[in-house]
Design a protein around this motif. Sequence first.
Motif, short mmCIF file in Angstrom:
data_model
loop_
_atom_site.label_atom_id
_atom_site.label_comp_id
_atom_site.label_asym_id
_atom_site.label_seq_id
_atom_site.Cartn_x
_atom_site.Cartn_y
_atom_site.Cartn_z
N TYR A 154 58.11 37.62 69.75
CA TYR A 154 59.45 38.02 69.33
C TYR A 154 59.35 39.32 68.53
O TYR A 154 58.26 39.73 68.10
CB TYR A 154 60.12 36.93 68.50
N LYS A 155 60.49 39.95 68.33
CA LYS A 155 60.55 41.20 67.59
C LYS A 155 61.15 40.95 66.21
O LYS A 155 62.13 40.21 66.08
CB LYS A 155 61.41 42.21 68.36
N ASP A 180 55.87 36.85 76.33
CA ASP A 180 56.55 35.67 75.80
C ASP A 180 56.52 34.55 76.84
O ASP A 180 56.96 34.72 77.97
CB ASP A 180 58.00 36.01 75.44
N TYR A 197 54.28 32.80 72.08
CA TYR A 197 55.67 33.00 71.65
C TYR A 197 55.70 34.39 71.03
O TYR A 197 55.06 34.65 70.01
CB TYR A 197 56.07 31.92 70.64
N GLY A 210 68.16 30.27 72.08
CA GLY A 210 67.81 31.68 72.28
C GLY A 210 66.33 31.99 72.33
O GLY A 210 65.59 31.43 73.15
N ARG A 211 65.91 32.85 71.40
CA ARG A 211 64.54 33.35 71.43
C ARG A 211 63.47 32.32 71.14
O ARG A 211 62.32 32.52 71.47
CB ARG A 211 64.37 34.54 70.50
N ASN A 212 63.80 31.18 70.51
CA ASN A 212 62.77 30.21 70.12
C ASN A 212 62.46 29.18 71.20
O ASN A 212 61.65 28.28 70.97
CB ASN A 212 63.13 29.53 68.81
N HIS A 233 61.38 29.71 62.98
CA HIS A 233 62.40 30.01 63.99
C HIS A 233 62.89 28.74 64.67
O HIS A 233 63.99 28.71 65.21
CB HIS A 233 61.85 30.95 65.05
N TRP A 236 56.75 43.77 67.37
CA TRP A 236 56.50 42.54 68.10
C TRP A 236 55.54 41.68 67.29
O TRP A 236 54.69 42.22 66.58
CB TRP A 236 55.90 42.82 69.48
N LYS A 252 57.41 41.77 74.79
CA LYS A 252 58.20 40.62 75.28
C LYS A 252 57.69 40.09 76.62
O LYS A 252 57.89 38.92 76.94
CB LYS A 252 59.67 41.03 75.39
#
Length: 189
Positions: free
Chosen positions: A71-72, A136, A69, A56-58, A49, A78, A133
């Motif tokens: 994520y979905k 995270d 960390y 974003g998500r990373n 990722h 998840w 999440k």
Amino acid sequence: MSKPVPAAFWTQPVVQLARALIGTSLLIDGVGGMIVETEAYDIDDPASHAFGGPRGRNLVMFGPVAHAYVYKIYGIHWCLNFVGGVHPGSAVLIRALAPTYGIERMVGRRTLADPRALCSGPGKLAQALGIDKALDGAPLDRPPFALALGETADIIVGPRIGISKAIDHPWRFGLRGSPFLSRAFPKNG
């Protein structure tokens, strides 16, 4: 006998870190067991990722080591990773766990009783341990996490699962002979 995870443990190269995590005890709010399968991901790895930089998500992957960390994948499961490594953008996916603590809670969350199936894959593990999440970016050295290093393990090595890039990297690690792995390793592992 298990021992606390020293801060320097998280800054070893991510492939070594993924190997070293096999045999580590992982509890989340008292529920968990022994890590039996991991995969390494690095910023220079096209399957990661982090490949291409922070976005974003990373973003958690580019923050401090020893953080979760989460994520979905596929919009439903998840996954739990531990940020670590020599440089930002590295993390270890926790693929499977031998369940030993809070099994009743895991069974309730997963609605099945076979201990081999409770945590035998990253999505199953996250569901069984109540990971979402909200974790995270959470530090791994504070509640709800509790980690302790185990003894040196007999490790089997193979290719990572479910990726289409860098499939030749032998960056999946497992506890040899464990019945709790997500999938069997190739015979030459």
